[in-house]
Design an enzyme around this catalytic site. Structure first.
Site, PDB file in Angstrom:
ATOM      1  N   LYS A 192      -0.375  -9.822   8.120  1.00  0.00           N
ATOM      2  CA  LYS A 192      -0.150  -8.441   8.524  1.00  0.00           C
ATOM      3  C   LYS A 192      -1.494  -7.853   8.905  1.00  0.00           C
ATOM      4  O   LYS A 192      -2.425  -7.815   8.100  1.00  0.00           O
ATOM      5  CB  LYS A 192       0.470  -7.620   7.401  1.00  0.00           C
ATOM      6  CG  LYS A 192       0.670  -6.150   7.789  1.00  0.00           C
ATOM      7  CD  LYS A 192       1.074  -5.268   6.621  1.00  0.00           C
ATOM      8  CE  LYS A 192       1.227  -3.818   7.082  1.00  0.00           C
ATOM      9  NZ  LYS A 192       1.487  -2.881   5.961  1.00  0.00           N
ATOM     10  N   SER A 223       0.833  -1.207   0.000  1.00  0.00           N
ATOM     11  CA  SER A 223       0.000   0.000   0.000  1.00  0.00           C
ATOM     12  C   SER A 223       0.863   1.251   0.000  1.00  0.00           C
ATOM     13  O   SER A 223       0.629   2.181  -0.778  1.00  0.00           O
ATOM     14  CB  SER A 223      -0.918   0.004   1.223  1.00  0.00           C
ATOM     15  OG  SER A 223      -1.782  -1.116   1.203  1.00  0.00           O
TER      16      SER A 223
END
Length: 349
Positions: free
Chosen positions: A188, A61
């Site tokens: 994550k 991201s």
């Protein structure tokens, strides 16, 4: 084949050892006029964080993966691997984001990443059809199950509701996937849910997990990683394994030190006071800097290290007023002071 690259899986692919610790989602840097890849800045930053003991994660991201073509992702993998090897960091694994719109495209991209030199993939579910997928436990489990089964490299689950249309995997789904899929190597949790992390870590840290549910690749244990730095010390005591955090781009030595001291404090309780002191500085800085997102992180890198630049459009740059406020914020300045002390640089006056 290099001796530092071992642990061959049944599919024949070899991955460098994946260890508990701190990983950074590396920004992708762009040339100011063309928005082409700025590879020299990218390579310099990969080496900078790796030398501090931080593992690089590319095309995530923070790396604006959604703005990258498949060819650009492959180019970044080659660049990162070559830079690490040339810097004497051949042992450092590469984690690469390979999430895409469909299961089919994700598998294709994962195979391309492995061929280019990725050791591990991290996969997020696309949020385009989140209205259908959210709450559909079987569909979500089928997504990561199929990808992990068909991937030539171990796969990490990426749970980030903010980037996947609100899709938020609960601890039951993640734990069930960990038990059922031997080619999954971790999760994550950018949802920031400490209770979820605690429950998953308890599942995979039990003595029966490794014996009854061995991983396909012996170098790829199932790691439970936070997505922020504000609960590294508490998560360490809950058997968490560290974090993948954007703040490690800005202050890699500080975040690594926090993790090391937190782990050591479990054996030496006298270190807990130091761990909590570091946790306070870093947690406050993460809270402040994370709100400035990608453009804020790039601004701080420019300020500190001389590179950073702008995000790709349509992401806007940080405004001048916001940039000055971010740099002058006491949370930021406390972190900068700590980082310069730990990295051996001249202390901030």
């Amino acid at each position: 084949m290099s001796s530092v690259v071992n642990g061959s899986a049944p599919n024949g692919h070899v991955s460098r050892i994946l260890k508990p610790g701190i990983y950074a989602p590396i920004p992708t840097f762009f040339l100011p006029d063309s928005e082409d890849l700025d590879l020299p800045s990218f390579e310099a930053h990969v080496i900078r964080v790796a030398n501090a003991g931080v593992g690089p994660l590319i095309a995530g991201s923070m790396g604006e993966a959604i703005h990258l073509s498949h060819a650009e992702r492959v180019t970044l993998i080659h660049a990162a691997r070559n830079a690490l090897d040339s810097a004497g960091l051949k042992h450092v694994p590469l984690i690469v984001g390979t999430g895409a719109g469909s299961t089919r495209e994700t598998i294709e991209l994962t195979k391309d990443a492995a061929e280019a030199g990725a050791d591990y993939a991290i996969v997020i579910a696309s949020g385009y059809f989140a209205g259908v997928l959210t709450g559909n436990k079987e569909a979500l489990k089928a997504f990561w199950t199929e990808i992990s089964e068909k991937s030539p490299i171990p796969v990490m689950i990426y749970n980030y509701p903010g980037a996947s249309g609100g899709i938020d995997l609960d601890s039951d789904i993640i734990s069930e996937l960990a038990l059922a899929c031997p080619n999954l190597c971790g999760v994550k949790l950018t949802c920031g849910n400490v209770g979820k992390l605690t429950r998953i870590a308890d599942t995979v840290s039990g003595s029966d997990f490794s014996s009854n549910h061995p991983r396909k690749n012996q170098n790829a244990p199932f790691l439970v990683l936070g997505g922020f730095t504000d609960f590294i010390t508490p998560s360490t005591y809950a058997n968490g394994h560290g974090a993948i955090t954007g703040l490690a781009n800005v202050a890699p030595y500080s975040v690594v030190e926090l993790f090391k001291v937190s782990v050591a404090s479990r054996q030496d309780p006298s270190l807990l006071t130091k761990a909590l002191h570091l946790q306070g500085i870093i947690g406050r800085a993460d809270f402040t800097i994370a709100k400035a997102s990608i453009s804020g992180t790039k601004y701080l890198l420019e300020k500190l290290y001389g590179y950073g630049g702008l995000p790709r459009k349509p992401l806007p740059p940080i405004s001048a007023d916001a940039a000055h406020a971010l740099w002058d914020h006491p949370h930021t300045q406390a972190l900068v002071k700590l980082e310069r002390e730990l990295s051996g640089k001249v202390k901030v006056q």
